[in-house]
Scaffold this motif. Sequence first.
Motif, short mmCIF file in Angstrom:
data_model
loop_
_atom_site.label_atom_id
_atom_site.label_comp_id
_atom_site.label_asym_id
_atom_site.label_seq_id
_atom_site.Cartn_x
_atom_site.Cartn_y
_atom_site.Cartn_z
N ASP A 1 12.06 12.23 -7.07
CA ASP A 1 13.43 11.94 -6.65
C ASP A 1 13.49 11.51 -5.04
N PHE A 2 12.37 11.89 -4.43
CA PHE A 2 12.41 11.67 -3.26
C PHE A 2 11.42 10.23 -2.55
N ILE A 3 11.24 9.80 -3.85
CA ILE A 3 10.65 8.38 -3.16
C ILE A 3 11.69 7.34 -2.98
N PRO A 4 11.59 6.60 -1.98
CA PRO A 4 12.55 5.87 -1.77
C PRO A 4 12.84 4.44 -2.69
N ARG B 1 3.48 26.33 -13.94
CA ARG B 1 4.80 25.99 -14.61
C ARG B 1 4.85 24.53 -14.70
N SER B 2 4.15 23.84 -14.01
CA SER B 2 4.36 22.34 -14.00
C SER B 2 3.04 21.69 -14.82
N ARG B 3 2.50 22.51 -15.42
CA ARG B 3 1.24 21.91 -16.20
C ARG B 3 1.85 21.19 -17.45
N GLY B 4 1.44 19.89 -17.67
CA GLY B 4 2.00 19.27 -18.81
C GLY B 4 2.58 18.13 -18.17
N THR C 1 7.25 15.09 -11.05
CA THR C 1 8.59 15.58 -11.16
C THR C 1 9.07 16.25 -9.77
N ARG C 2 8.02 16.72 -8.94
CA ARG C 2 8.36 17.40 -7.81
C ARG C 2 8.65 16.44 -6.60
N LEU D 1 0.95 -1.23 0.03
CA LEU D 1 0.09 0.05 -0.03
C LEU D 1 0.71 1.19 -0.04
N PHE D 2 0.82 1.99 -1.07
CA PHE D 2 1.73 3.17 -1.20
C PHE D 2 0.70 4.50 -1.36
N GLY D 3 0.94 5.37 -0.27
CA GLY D 3 0.24 6.72 -0.49
C GLY D 3 0.91 7.62 -1.41
N THR D 4 -0.04 8.07 -2.45
CA THR D 4 0.39 9.16 -3.35
C THR D 4 -0.01 10.43 -3.06
N ILE D 5 0.34 11.56 -3.55
CA ILE D 5 -0.25 12.78 -3.69
C ILE D 5 -0.57 13.38 -4.98
#
Length: 189
Positions: free
Chosen positions: A33-36, A146-149, A29-30, A20-24
């Motif tokens: 890099d911080f996903i273990p 800026r992150s649309r797309g 791209t934000r 079970l993995f919780g996403t947001i």
Amino acid sequence: QQRELNSFLWTIRRDPPAYLFGTIHVPYTRVWDFIPDNSKAAFHASSSVYFELDLTDPYTISGLASCQMLPHGENLQDVLPRELYRRLKRHLDYIKLMLPHWMTPDQRGKGLYADYLFNAIAGNWERKRPVWVMLMVNSLTETDIRSRGVPVLDLYLAQEAERMKKKTGAVERVEEQCHPLNGLNFSQV
């Protein structure tokens, strides 16, 4: 170090294991890099992946769009206090004016126009229920524009799962997401 990052991955010990993995709901791209590594490895090793909603299904997208709308014949101007409606309209006019300055050269290079982007995000806002307008306004910031797309993490993982030929599905239906939000009264919104 990747291995030292706190993981949002829960393991259900069985054979084979389940996770079970919780996403947001932010551009992947934000956070990618911080996903273990253990979370990424679990995703790659899994043969089936289930999401909150199936964001790759056109019926899910159209269902989400229609549930956001006020009942036929009603407009936001009819349900919001006059001064709040005027402030909202002024704010959206400001967003529309600023959008061309917030867009990245990469977005413009892909043929994305500010008017198109504004209409894609805020089009028909006067027909939406207040709770959905509030969520929309919260996403109309320079950083978000800026992150649309770039797909949100959930959609990115769903697209990757399909690309990897994994079995995919959803644990909720659109109605299960919409009805609680649409059931909020005005003071709660």
